[in-house]
Design a protein around this motif. Sequence first.
Motif, PDB file in Angstrom:
ATOM      1  N   GLN A   1       0.816  -1.209   0.000  1.00 48.66           N
ATOM      2  CA  GLN A   1       0.000   0.000   0.000  1.00 48.66           C
ATOM      3  C   GLN A   1       0.854   1.266   0.000  1.00 48.66           C
ATOM      4  N   THR A   2       2.004   1.194   0.683  1.00 45.88           N
ATOM      5  CA  THR A   2       2.918   2.337   0.688  1.00 45.88           C
ATOM      6  C   THR A   2       3.358   2.665  -0.730  1.00 45.88           C
ATOM      7  N   PHE A   3       3.681   1.649  -1.504  1.00 48.59           N
ATOM      8  CA  PHE A   3       4.198   1.861  -2.850  1.00 48.59           C
ATOM      9  C   PHE A   3       3.084   2.157  -3.845  1.00 48.59           C
ATOM     10  N   HIS A   4       1.885   1.673  -3.581  1.00 46.91           N
ATOM     11  CA  HIS A   4       0.741   2.074  -4.393  1.00 46.91           C
ATOM     12  C   HIS A   4       0.535   3.580  -4.281  1.00 46.91           C
ATOM     13  N   ALA A   5       0.679   4.092  -3.068  1.00 47.00           N
ATOM     14  CA  ALA A   5       0.506   5.538  -2.849  1.00 47.00           C
ATOM     15  C   ALA A   5       1.590   6.330  -3.572  1.00 47.00           C
ATOM     16  N   VAL A   6       2.815   5.814  -3.578  1.00 48.13           N
ATOM     17  CA  VAL A   6       3.911   6.481  -4.286  1.00 48.13           C
ATOM     18  C   VAL A   6       3.621   6.517  -5.785  1.00 48.13           C
ATOM     19  N   ALA A   7       3.210   5.372  -6.345  1.00 48.67           N
ATOM     20  CA  ALA A   7       2.902   5.305  -7.775  1.00 48.67           C
ATOM     21  C   ALA A   7       1.774   6.259  -8.141  1.00 48.67           C
ATOM     22  N   ASP A   8       0.743   6.321  -7.299  1.00 47.10           N
ATOM     23  CA  ASP A   8      -0.374   7.239  -7.553  1.00 47.10           C
ATOM     24  C   ASP A   8       0.067   8.693  -7.479  1.00 47.10           C
ATOM     25  N   GLU A   9       0.952   8.999  -6.531  1.00 49.60           N
ATOM     26  CA  GLU A   9       1.446  10.369  -6.389  1.00 49.60           C
ATOM     27  C   GLU A   9       2.219  10.799  -7.629  1.00 49.60           C
ATOM     28  N   ILE A  10       3.041   9.921  -8.157  1.00 47.90           N
ATOM     29  CA  ILE A  10       3.800  10.247  -9.370  1.00 47.90           C
ATOM     30  C   ILE A  10       2.860  10.343 -10.567  1.00 47.90           C
ATOM     31  N   TRP A  11       1.881   9.425 -10.638  1.00 45.28           N
ATOM     32  CA  TRP A  11       0.908   9.467 -11.737  1.00 45.28           C
ATOM     33  C   TRP A  11       0.103  10.772 -11.709  1.00 45.28           C
ATOM     34  N   SER A  12      -0.267  11.215 -10.521  1.00 43.20           N
ATOM     35  CA  SER A  12      -1.105  12.427 -10.381  1.00 43.20           C
ATOM     36  C   SER A  12      -0.316  13.709 -10.586  1.00 43.20           C
ATOM     37  N   ASN A  13       1.005  13.615 -10.576  1.00 44.33           N
ATOM     38  CA  ASN A  13       1.865  14.789 -10.780  1.00 44.33           C
ATOM     39  C   ASN A  13       2.869  14.481 -11.893  1.00 44.33           C
ATOM     40  N   PRO A  14       2.377  14.309 -13.123  1.00 45.16           N
ATOM     41  CA  PRO A  14       3.259  13.906 -14.227  1.00 45.16           C
ATOM     42  C   PRO A  14       4.289  14.987 -14.533  1.00 45.16           C
ATOM     43  N   GLU A  15       5.520  14.546 -14.762  1.00 45.65           N
ATOM     44  CA  GLU A  15       6.617  15.478 -15.029  1.00 45.65           C
ATOM     45  C   GLU A  15       7.405  15.013 -16.252  1.00 45.65           C
TER      46      GLU A  15
ATOM     47  N   ALA B   1      -7.829   8.205 -14.865  1.00 49.10           N
ATOM     48  CA  ALA B   1      -7.571   6.794 -14.544  1.00 49.10           C
ATOM     49  C   ALA B   1      -8.874   6.001 -14.570  1.00 49.10           C
ATOM     50  N   GLY B   2      -8.801   4.786 -15.115  1.00 48.72           N
ATOM     51  CA  GLY B   2      -9.955   3.901 -15.102  1.00 48.72           C
ATOM     52  C   GLY B   2     -11.086   4.330 -16.003  1.00 48.72           C
ATOM     53  N   CYS B   3     -10.801   5.162 -16.994  1.00 50.91           N
ATOM     54  CA  CYS B   3     -11.836   5.616 -17.926  1.00 50.91           C
ATOM     55  C   CYS B   3     -11.619   4.930 -19.276  1.00 50.91           C
ATOM     56  N   PRO B   4     -12.630   4.245 -19.843  1.00 48.93           N
ATOM     57  CA  PRO B   4     -12.421   3.448 -21.052  1.00 48.93           C
ATOM     58  C   PRO B   4     -12.537   4.225 -22.362  1.00 48.93           C
ATOM     59  N   TYR B   5     -12.488   5.527 -22.303  1.00 51.76           N
ATOM     60  CA  TYR B   5     -12.521   6.357 -23.516  1.00 51.76           C
ATOM     61  C   TYR B   5     -11.661   7.593 -23.249  1.00 51.76           C
TER      62      TYR B   5
ATOM     63  N   GLU C   1     -11.560  -6.165 -14.148  1.00 51.27           N
ATOM     64  CA  GLU C   1     -10.412  -5.551 -14.825  1.00 51.27           C
ATOM     65  C   GLU C   1     -10.287  -6.056 -16.264  1.00 51.27           C
ATOM     66  N   GLN C   2     -10.574  -7.331 -16.486  1.00 48.58           N
ATOM     67  CA  GLN C   2     -10.541  -7.869 -17.842  1.00 48.58           C
ATOM     68  C   GLN C   2     -11.650  -7.236 -18.701  1.00 48.58           C
ATOM     69  N   ASN C   3     -12.810  -7.046 -18.113  1.00 50.95           N
ATOM     70  CA  ASN C   3     -13.903  -6.399 -18.851  1.00 50.95           C
ATOM     71  C   ASN C   3     -13.550  -4.959 -19.196  1.00 50.95           C
ATOM     72  N   PHE C   4     -12.877  -4.275 -18.286  1.00 49.50           N
ATOM     73  CA  PHE C   4     -12.436  -2.905 -18.565  1.00 49.50           C
ATOM     74  C   PHE C   4     -11.456  -2.900 -19.740  1.00 49.50           C
ATOM     75  N   ALA C   5     -10.528  -3.850 -19.751  1.00 47.63           N
ATOM     76  CA  ALA C   5      -9.570  -3.938 -20.855  1.00 47.63           C
ATOM     77  C   ALA C   5     -10.288  -4.171 -22.180  1.00 47.63           C
TER      78      ALA C   5
ATOM     79  N   GLY D   1      -2.756   4.317 -14.015  1.00 51.29           N
ATOM     80  CA  GLY D   1      -3.323   4.936 -12.823  1.00 51.29           C
ATOM     81  C   GLY D   1      -4.415   4.115 -12.172  1.00 51.29           C
ATOM     82  N   SER D   2      -4.633   2.898 -12.661  1.00 53.00           N
ATOM     83  CA  SER D   2      -5.751   2.064 -12.185  1.00 53.00           C
ATOM     84  C   SER D   2      -5.262   0.901 -11.334  1.00 53.00           C
ATOM     85  N   SER D   3      -6.195   0.067 -10.897  1.00 51.52           N
ATOM     86  CA  SER D   3      -5.849  -1.133 -10.126  1.00 51.52           C
ATOM     87  C   SER D   3      -5.038  -2.112 -10.972  1.00 51.52           C
TER      88      SER D   3
END
Length: 472
Positions: free
Chosen positions: A20-34, A95-99, A333-337, A401-403
């Motif tokens: 969970q710690t690293f999920h938060a790190v990944a989300d933080e970087i995703w939400s602040n793209p550089e 994140a998590g949007c199919p269009y 998740e497969q249905n989303f893909a 940015g998704s699960s």
Amino acid sequence: MQDINKLKQYASQWIVENKQTFHAVADEIWSNPELGLEEFHASALLTSVLEKHGFLITRGQGGIPTAFIATYGDGSPCIGLNAEYDCLPGLSQKAGCPYPHPVVDGAPGHGCGHNLLGTAAICAAIAIRYTMEQYHLPGIIKVFGSPYEEASVGKPVMGRAGAYQGLDLILDWHPWNYNRADYDVCNSVFVLNARFHGKSAHGAYPWEGRSALDAGMLFGMSLEMLREHIIPNNPGAANTINYTFKECGASFANIVPDSTTVQIYGRFADMKTSKDAFSRILDCAKGAALATQTTTDYEVITYTHNKIPNQTLAEIVHKNLVQYGPPTFTEEEQNFAKQLQASIGVAASGLDTTIQPCKSSETIICDTSEFSWNAPYATFWLTLTPRESGWHNWIVTTCAGSSIGKKTMDRAAQILSSSAIEIMVSPEIIKRAKEEWHKRLEGKKYESLLPEDYKVPLGINRELMEKYFGKK
């Protein structure tokens, strides 16, 4: 002798318990793209986590403020892991949007999944660190914070600064649309700007000027002709030359333009062909300038080597990929893909959960090839997006940015840490990997391909970052 499976299980469990710690790190970087060379937030975040767990951090390698090396341990072997964290322009996506649905229209986004790549690397490194402490394992683990991979800039600069000296091996991974660990090759790459300088004049008296645009167009025509005389290589790693006009001087047709810049992107399978093409491109620029009575100079943005594969290491990584398996996705998740695939008009097959065989292959270009000239190197790929959906696009951003992205990252950290630990306690693997590496190099040594007067293109993406996110 240490029980390898017990060591690997310890590291894997640590990753599960702390994910969970690293999920938060990944989300933080995703939400602040550089964008490249502007990754100040991501670099600071990754190094702060590493420091918290006892890694010694050095920063600014090669004059790049966002580069870093994180080191833990002593003795041997010395194993490197690669971390990337830059994003791409124009790929903002919810994140998590199919269009297609940008968070900020036109803004940058993580359309290559580097928010996952870099975070998985530090997660694996820290898991290895605690395994080393728990079981009294000698050795050094290093994480290389590698800026601006998207333009293949960071690693050639860090390599020139000597960052990769003293390593026994380097391991890496990348999200993709399949699961594979093999001994692949990739092309050498160079990016340069050819600049032409002329004399402006009124459009009614063009003979009084010297058109830099004419020189640029003539240069472009010479590149078209040069393409015919370049050895093509195989389709998977073709020798290619691309170019574009970055700047054409005055934007008003009634002025003879006194400046023009053409950017060239070259990809070549071996250094002999690469260096020959580079030299001939410069001759084309000189000829165009001579024909138009203008002058020319050039600026190298980057120049990387071709990749040296290592079957020995690849087979160990493949074995660990098989042991842990691909990421496991839910039906949702497969249905989303499949929705993503439907949105772009391809067959709805979902996310790939098969494992491809370990074999020789060709792959897309990447500046990780610089690693392979400094030490034995192996990488692997894990499913993040559905097949036939392309790359460097909004689909990658939404999945990163998704699960789905979190599951890919967790599995990558397990495979990285377990592969590194297995090699760390198996001197015979390192011996075989180095013997193969020396054989493939055929006596060649690593030498930077960047010119002596090379300057890191700091600030190259600053204006675009400020446009969307303001000044920091």
